[in-house]
Design an enzyme around this catalytic site. Sequence first.
Site, PDB file in Angstrom:
ATOM      1  N   SER A  72       0.712  -1.306  -0.397  1.00 51.25           N
ATOM      2  CA  SER A  72      -0.005   0.061   0.013  1.00 51.25           C
ATOM      3  C   SER A  72       1.228   1.427   0.063  1.00 51.25           C
ATOM      4  O   SER A  72       1.845   1.713  -0.857  1.00 51.25           O
ATOM      5  CB  SER A  72      -0.538   0.083   0.788  1.00 51.25           C
ATOM      6  N   LEU A  73       0.853   2.070   0.483  1.00 50.05           N
ATOM      7  CA  LEU A  73       1.689   2.902   1.071  1.00 50.05           C
ATOM      8  C   LEU A  73       3.251   3.109   1.132  1.00 50.05           C
ATOM      9  O   LEU A  73       3.750   3.454   0.281  1.00 50.05           O
ATOM     10  CB  LEU A  73       1.208   4.140   2.025  1.00 50.05           C
TER      11      LEU A  73
END
Length: 230
Positions: A72-73
């Site tokens: 994700s991030l």
Amino acid sequence: MLLYCFPHAGGADSPYRSWGDRLAPVEVRVLGRGARLPGRAATTPDSVAALAEACADHLAAERRPYAFLGHSLGALIAFETARSLRARGGPGPAVLFATGHVAPHLPSPGRKLAELPTPEFWAEVCALGGTAPELLDHAALREAAEPGLRAEFRASENYRYIPGRPLDCRIVALAGTDDDRAPADQCAPWRLHTTGSFAQHTVSGGHFFVADNPEPVLRTVREEAAAPAR
């Protein structure tokens, strides 16, 4: 080989550290924010570039072969860390595993969370999953963690890809079959960000398949670590 893992927004390091025995002889390390500590949240960098520079500072002296895995991030931070290391003349990772995030030049699907009112913010974080139950269940812990968690969502939501020369490492993209924040067809364009080889895999599960269904991820890492350089 070393495997540096970059957690998702709000992600603790414990899921990745538990991979150590299962990936041996690959040595697992975690970069990024790790577990939330009261008093540190407000100083969390609020841009992917700042987080990536901090990680690149840490890795600048590394001389052993290594790979990145970012979720994700964390996938954005891993990508920008690799770009920063290359800009410094460093070797960078042999493989970049990008999990649970669309290709960096594409807008990220899903609702923006960073500026939501507190009750709505936590409702969305809870619905998204991936956050420790003990944090969600205790108001004092949520209050301490909220500034840093918002900063990390803000970093992800404000990220804008700056065009540049592609990486030369192998990129392996992994997408959850039921992940509407990172659909497989929007992960496939990660191939545009390297002149090296590319592979894509789908894993049964939603956005947090790396925690809920880790074995296919671990198997992919083991196979890539054992493969000749490509």
